[in-house]
Design a protein around this motif. Structure first.
Motif, PDB file in Angstrom:
ATOM      1  N   ARG A 158      31.683 -33.270 -57.506  1.00 34.75           N
ATOM      2  CA  ARG A 158      32.522 -32.660 -58.231  1.00 34.75           C
ATOM      3  C   ARG A 158      32.546 -31.752 -58.673  1.00 34.75           C
ATOM      4  NH1 ARG A 158      34.063 -35.904 -63.981  1.00 34.75           N
ATOM      5  NH2 ARG A 158      35.115 -33.332 -64.839  1.00 34.75           N
ATOM      6  N   HIS A 182      27.363 -32.169 -67.304  1.00 38.05           N
ATOM      7  CA  HIS A 182      27.254 -33.081 -65.997  1.00 38.05           C
ATOM      8  C   HIS A 182      25.985 -33.283 -64.402  1.00 38.05           C
ATOM      9  CE1 HIS A 182      29.124 -35.020 -62.642  1.00 38.05           C
ATOM     10  NE2 HIS A 182      28.730 -34.224 -61.439  1.00 38.05           N
ATOM     11  N   HIS A 216      22.930 -35.689 -64.320  1.00 40.67           N
ATOM     12  CA  HIS A 216      22.584 -36.458 -63.405  1.00 40.67           C
ATOM     13  C   HIS A 216      21.357 -35.924 -63.020  1.00 40.67           C
ATOM     14  CE1 HIS A 216      25.987 -36.865 -60.158  1.00 40.67           C
ATOM     15  NE2 HIS A 216      26.162 -35.525 -60.137  1.00 40.67           N
ATOM     16  N   ASN A 248      25.240 -31.987 -56.160  1.00 40.86           N
ATOM     17  CA  ASN A 248      24.753 -33.671 -56.116  1.00 40.86           C
ATOM     18  C   ASN A 248      25.855 -34.420 -55.080  1.00 40.86           C
ATOM     19  OD1 ASN A 248      22.066 -34.032 -56.998  1.00 40.86           O
ATOM     20  ND2 ASN A 248      23.257 -32.752 -58.749  1.00 40.86           N
ATOM     21  N   CYS A 249      27.120 -34.211 -56.583  1.00 47.01           N
ATOM     22  CA  CYS A 249      27.903 -35.186 -55.795  1.00 47.01           C
ATOM     23  C   CYS A 249      29.740 -35.105 -55.408  1.00 47.01           C
ATOM     24  CB  CYS A 249      28.257 -36.544 -57.477  1.00 47.01           C
ATOM     25  SG  CYS A 249      29.184 -35.543 -58.509  1.00 47.01           S
ATOM     26  N   CYS A 254      30.171 -29.329 -57.718  1.00 52.15           N
ATOM     27  CA  CYS A 254      28.239 -29.858 -58.067  1.00 52.15           C
ATOM     28  C   CYS A 254      28.296 -30.099 -56.800  1.00 52.15           C
ATOM     29  CB  CYS A 254      28.825 -31.272 -59.574  1.00 52.15           C
ATOM     30  SG  CYS A 254      26.759 -32.570 -59.253  1.00 52.15           S
TER      31      CYS A 254
HETATM   32 ZN   LIG Z   1      27.283 -34.433 -60.481  1.00 49.47          ZN
END
Ligand SMILES: [Zn+2]
Ligand SMILES: [Zn+2]
Lengths: 483, 683
Positions: B490, B505, B509, B487-488, B485
């Motif tokens: 993960r 997921h 977000h 964004n984060c 991911c």
């Molecule tokens: Zn994420």
């Protein structure tokens, strides 16, 4: 009602990016933006002061901050942190802001050991439905919490839900200092902010975590060791019960962080022994003290006293400097308390103000070791023939005998204190108060002795009724939480 | 009336219940045969199930403390082997039956009872029916009460007594019912210690586990010998062809050659000999361990039910009178097991402890129910010999040991004995032995939770294994989950499941960012209060960013679908604060669900015609009964009506009168709170 002007910090920042830059005021000094290349199995070490922006962005490769991987091209704020961004594969970082020190460190054997511990835990989890129960011990500032977080972070990353227990009252985990917490970590940790955030009324950047919070308002377990041990027992019971309910959590096991002051040969490591037996520890990790390791190893590995032996491993501390002086610790304490009420720049919170008359208050002060009673009655007179009293939180006659707690008359001396609101009435007996978990913390913002009222800063708009308010020597009063 | 000649005597006349009672009176010890006979009577007399249940309940309540456990085992055996309608009748008073007995018995018996209670949360071993023995809303209040008792005892003990003192034995005789609170105040109750308790509990299980009750009457297809032989033959053939392929490529490989020879011999044996079920079981588990190829007929993984239970084995019913009576509680002198399979079991166990870590005593006990009674010293001997790498394997071997003894109808000897057992010389056994020597290092085939750690070499908890860099660990954290991911950070697996999770997921977000951007939402945020102890214990942890609430609940419940049943709720009609469940006649009270901003009945569904609000779990129970017409001859679909109208709900009522009812309520509320939280998070 919300306190006007208190809805800072960071609220004004743009909120539509998942990781906005940083809270606080932008520094006036222009910061040099530089790129740093970190070779494989090396790390970028830094010591960043509080209030000074210090950010890191991953431009290439992979990197992690104590068990939690950085996303590429996101800016992370590490102000007020001392630590190291580690790369197994090598990476390029963009760093901005001032740090007291920063450099690439290559003595990273510790990281291999830590990862191998993770591998051991995975092996144990694969082998049994009852996962490993790990205790991490060692003096202050040797990286215990970083190790615990790394193990939790890696565990979560491979799909586990380990239960992290923090037994260090000096440093909170998902809760302010003076908390002892247990948290089953079922979702990703936060790169910058420890384990993330406990439940709030709105959306969160990282999935919320749910800590179970007990209260030990003393800086060191040794200040009130019998209370501390009672709480350890209580927590072990709760955690064990929870794990019985949740097969996955049970298989993932328990990781326990402890206070450095448990490294206490004079007491023959009494409290460590207690934790090991109450939590049925299956692995002890010892950081930063040769003697502690030798003593524990002798006791639990070499000379088994009719019981199975427990492996004790000596684990290297991180290569980077982790020494944190008193002023750093004090700032960290204040930051933790502030974040409890105000959140972070990413998840700003509005605390609420409650003005409550003296007469409606049930304030108890936890007594410290200095005022401890004689040994003949170490727990006070709470235990009596009150047979039907097996509902812990039922209303009871006042039984504060002044052994563990004393009634604390409201007055100006309370100003700046952090108090725990307990899940029990203020009229409960001492054991109930001691064992009850924390519903929340409130801060004494102002004492008005003429109108006989206290103004509290509270996290939640709802009042707490007749529940017990408990405070103690720790954490020390903070004058400037509300500025 | 002796329990030894049950058929014929119980022709379904008026006195049947009396006769059943008389047989119960004769039951003084954990005698498996007597328990089986009583179970058989119950099975053949389902039309008198209500009377028999009453008699049984009454007997458990009134008999001497030392005889309570055997009687409870009768109850246990009946509900597991016969099931409905006994489950329904007995569940009504189960709380008081269980708790009253629990207060009067000694601590060892309590642990046995706790172990029994645990099995009631599980499906019947060997049964294809996935539902637990009793519905959770029957078992849960009992568990809550036990837990609370422990907490109270603990508090009391902490104040007056040091840890781990010697406890005097409590009085065991005395027919006076003890008030419910007695147990809470009882200082003799052992100091709670999770690990110790676990071990002690398990020490008592094998006695009852050895009871071959599981499939005496439930002939589930999975355990029919014919199927077994066929599936074993298929697997063997598959394995052989695989190995022949390997052998062709590595003709020098002696191991392979020997293994192949053994398998070919085994194939011959299977063709010509008819084997005992226990031997089949043994072969089957060995083959499935050896088998690398997918198995057409899925075999039950060896450890699937061995942690707390032995897989059921048919009880030889042909000639019961020749069987000796062995009280389960008395250790028997070592009798050389008649089966060919027991000897050598320990050796092979040791052989299999080959390249992993030294297991701890609880691990060993946990893994190998046959070792429950083994002393520390013996277990240490086992553990100190090389190292085990798979608890499945041990479970399988242990099962062999127990199975080998079952045809004799004697209790499994303590695991300390196998080393002393004389070797035997049957060809099947030696064949199996030679096969075992080639077992590949295995990882458990049925870890309860799916992990992404992949299959890695075991790392023992020793200082020596700390220093070496293991790239595979890094891989499991990074490249093994290539789907990241942005964004984060993960990571997700590159599988369909991983993609599904990542999709969820990213949605999460998106929703989160949208809500955060909505300043009207974010301005008013505040921190929630922390949760209470009970709520925390019951809270199913899950990742809202990748998991739906349903998955999470199923996960946490260990795939027990009943938790879902309990999660059901019905919004209360305006003005309605109370309701009587028309199935159990217990009162239901509405509660306010903050997140739904409405009053609801928890654990509730609409049921019947016209629809009425009833307990979700009660409705489930009724459906269960009606969907199993074969289980109750002569009653069939009308059973629901009968049960709904059945008068005897004293047990249930008394349950709500106990002090524990607040706990049960709190539990329901916390489930609802959790559900609401999820609803909110998922918005
Ligand atoms: Zn994420
Ligand atoms: Zn009902």
């Amino acid at each position: 009602m919300a306190l006007p002007g208190l809805s800072l910090p960071g609220l004004g920042l743009q909120l539509n990016t998942p990781t906005p830059l940083l809270g606080g005021q932008p520094s006036s000094a222009p910061q040099a933006i530089r790129q740093e290349d970190v070779p494989p199995q090396a790390e970028w070490r830094f010591e960043a002061g509080f209030g000074k922006p210090f950010t890191v962005k991953l431009l290439g490769g992979h990197a992690e901050f104590f068990g939690v991987e950085l996303a590429p091209n996101q800016t992370y704020d590490f102000s007020g942190r001392k630590g190291a961004i580690f790369s197994w594969q090598g990476c390029r970082l963009e760093v901005s802001g001032d740090a007291e020190s920063e450099y690439v460190g290559r003595e990273t054997e510790y990281a291999i050991e830590w990862l191998n511990v993770h591998g051991m835990l995975e092996s144990a989890r694969d082998d049994s439905r009852e996962g490993p129960r790990v205790l991490v011990v060692g003096p202050d500032h040797v990286g215990k919490s970083s190790l615990v977080r790394s193990l939790a972070g890696w565990g979560v990353k491979v799909g586990r839900t380990p239960t992290v227990v923090n037994l260090d009252p000096k440093e909170g985990l998902l809760a302010p200092p003076s908390s002892l917490t247990a948290t089953t970590v079922g979702s990703q940790l936060d790169v910058e902010n420890g384990y993330g955030i406990s439940g709030i009324s709105g959306p969160t950047v990282t999935p919320v975590k749910t800590p179970l919070v007990y209260h030990f308002p003393h800086a060191s377990p040794l200040d009130k060791s019998d209370v501390y041990k009672a709480l350890v027992t209580r927590m072990a019971l709760s955690v064990t019960n929870k794990l019985e309910e949740d097969a996955q959590a049970k298989q993932s096991g328990i990781i326990i962080d402890t206070s450095g002051s448990l490294n206490d040969p004079r007491s023959n490591y009494d409290i460590i022994n207690h934790i090991i037996s109450e939590f049925s520890i299956t692995l002890v990790l010892c950081l930063g003290s040769e003697r502690l390791y030798n003593d524990l190893n002798r006791r639990f590995t070499t000379s088994k006293v009719g019981d199975e032996s427990i492996p004790v491993l000596r684990i290297s501390k991180p290569g980077g400097a982790v020494e944190r002086d008193a002023s750093f610790m004090k700032q960290m304490t204040q930051q933790q308390i502030r974040q409890y009420f105000f959140g972070t720049s990413k998840e700003p919170l509005n605390p609420h103000s409650h003005s409550i008359p003296y007469t409606d208050l049930n304030v108890l002060r936890a007594k410290s070791a200095a005022s401890e009673p004689g040994p003949e009655n170490p727990y006070g007179g709470g235990l009596d023939d009150d047979d039907e009293d097996d509902i812990p939180y039922a209303n009871k006659p006042v039984k504060i005998t002044g052994i563990l707690y004393e009634k604390s008359p409201p007055g100006a001396t309370l100003t700046g204190s952090l108090m725990a609101v307990k899940y029990c009435p203020g009229s409960s007996n001492e054991e109930t108060v001691r064992d009850s978990t924390v519903m929340g913390f409130v801060y004494v913002a102002e004492v008005d002795d003429t109108r006989k009222k206290i103004r509290f800063l509270a996290p939640h708009p709802q009042r707490w009724g007749d529940r017990a308010l408990v405070w103690g020597p720790w954490p020390e009063a903070i004058a400037d939480l509300v500025v | 009336m002796s329990a030894r000649s049950p058929r014929g005597s119980f022709s379904g006349d008026q006195n049947l219940a009396d006769d059943f009672e008389e047989s119960l009176q004769d039951l003084t010890q954990n005698n498996r045969l007597e328990i089986s006979n009583l179970t058989l009577i119950a099975k053949e007399s389902t039309e008198f199930a209500q009377d028999i249940s009453k008699v049984l309940e009454k007997h458990i309540k009134s008999t001497a403390p030392t005889r309570k456990l055997p009687a409870l085992y009768v109850l246990d055996s009946i509900v597991k082997n016969v099931g409905t309608p006994y489950t329904v009748y007995l569940s009504r008073g189960l709380y008081s039956t269980f708790m009253e007995a629990y207060t009067q018995v000694d601590s060892n018996t309590r642990r046995s009872m706790e172990a029994m209670l645990k099995t009631w949360k599980e499906p019947v071993p060997g049964s294809i029916d996935p539902r637990p023995v009793f519905p959770p809303d029957i078992v849960q209040p009992i568990e809550n009460a036990l837990m609370k008792a422990k907490m109270v005892v603990l508090q009391n003990q902490r104040t007056v007594q040091p840890l781990y003192r010697n406890t005097p034995t409590p009085p065991q005789y005395g027919n006076q019912p003890v008030p419910n609170l007695e147990y809470a105040q009882n200082r003799h109750y052992p100091q709670f210690n999770a690990q110790q308790q676990m071990m002690q509990q398990q020490q008592h299980i094998p006695q009852y586990q050895a009871q071959p009750s599981g499939s005496v009457y439930r002939q589930s297809p999975a355990v029919q010998p014919g199927n077994d032989v066929e599936s074993i033959k298929t697997e063997t053939a598959l394995l052989i062809s695989r190995m022949q392929g390997q052998f062709a490529m590595n003709p020098q490989d002696q191991n392979l050659r020997t293994k192949l020879q053994a398998l070919l011999q085994l194939q011959d044996v299977l063709k010509v000999q008819s084997l005992e079920p226990s031997e089949l079981q043994q072969i089957k588990s060995q083959i499935s361990l050896l088998s690398i190829a997918p198995i057409p007929t899925p075999t039950p993984p060896p450890a699937a039910s061995t942690q707390y239970w032995q897989p059921p084995v048919p009880l030889p019913q042909s000639n019961p009178s020749t069987q000796s009576f062995m009280p389960y509680s008395t250790p028997q002198p070592v009798v050389p097991p008649p089966s060919i399979l027991a000897p050598g079991t320990l050796e092979s166990l040791q052989a299999l402890l080959a390249n992993g870590q030294k297991p701890s005593t609880p691990q060993l006990r946990n893994a190998a129910p046959a070792l429950q009674n083994a002393s520390h010293a013996q277990l240490n001997t086992v553990a100190a010999t090389p190292v085990m790498n798979s608890n499945d394997l041990i479970a399988a071997l242990t099962k062999n040991n127990l199975l080998a003894n079952l045809p004799n109808s004697t209790p499994a000897p303590p695991a300390s004995n196998p080393p002393a057992a004389p070797p035997s010389h049957q060809s099947t056994a030696s064949l199996l032995e030679s096969l075992k020597g080639f077992l590949p290092p295995l990882t458990p085939s049925n870890t309860p939770s799916q992990t992404m750690s992949g299959r890695q070499a075991k790392i023992p908890m020793t200082a020596a294994s700390l220093k070496e860099f293991r790239p595979e660990l890094v891989r499991s954290l990074y490249d093994g989950q290539p789907n990241q991911c942005s964004n984060c950070g993960r990571r997700f697996l590159a599988s369909d499941e991983g993609r599904t999770k990542k999709g969820r997921h990213l949605d999460w977000h998106f929703r989160t960012n949208q809500r955060m951007a909505d300043s009207s939402v974010s301005r008013g945020q505040h921190r929630n209060w922390f949760v209470e102890e009970m709520e925390w214990i019951r809270l199913a942890e899950f990742d809202p960013s990748t998991t739906t609430a349903e998955d999470a609940a199923a996960n946490a419940a260990g795939n027990k679908p009943q938790k879902r049943t309990q999660d059901s709720f019905v919004r209360a009609p305006p003005g309605m604060t109370k309701n009587t469940c028309s199935i159990c006649y217990e009162e239901m009270k509405s509660s306010y669900a903050e997140e739904l901003e409405d009053w609801v009945f928890t654990n509730a569904v609409m049921y019947g015609n016209p629809p009425r609000i009833v307990h979700a779990t009660c409705a489930e129970e009724i459906k269960k009964s009606t969907h199993q017409p074969g289980s109750v001859p002569g009653l069939g679909g009308s059973l629901a009506t009968v049960l709904a109208a059945a008068g005897n709900n004293n047990g249930r009522r008394s349950r709500s009168a106990t002090p524990d009812s607040t706990l049960g309520k709190r539990k329901a509320e916390s489930i609802l709170a959790g559900l609401s939280a999820r609803l909110k998070t998922d918005q």
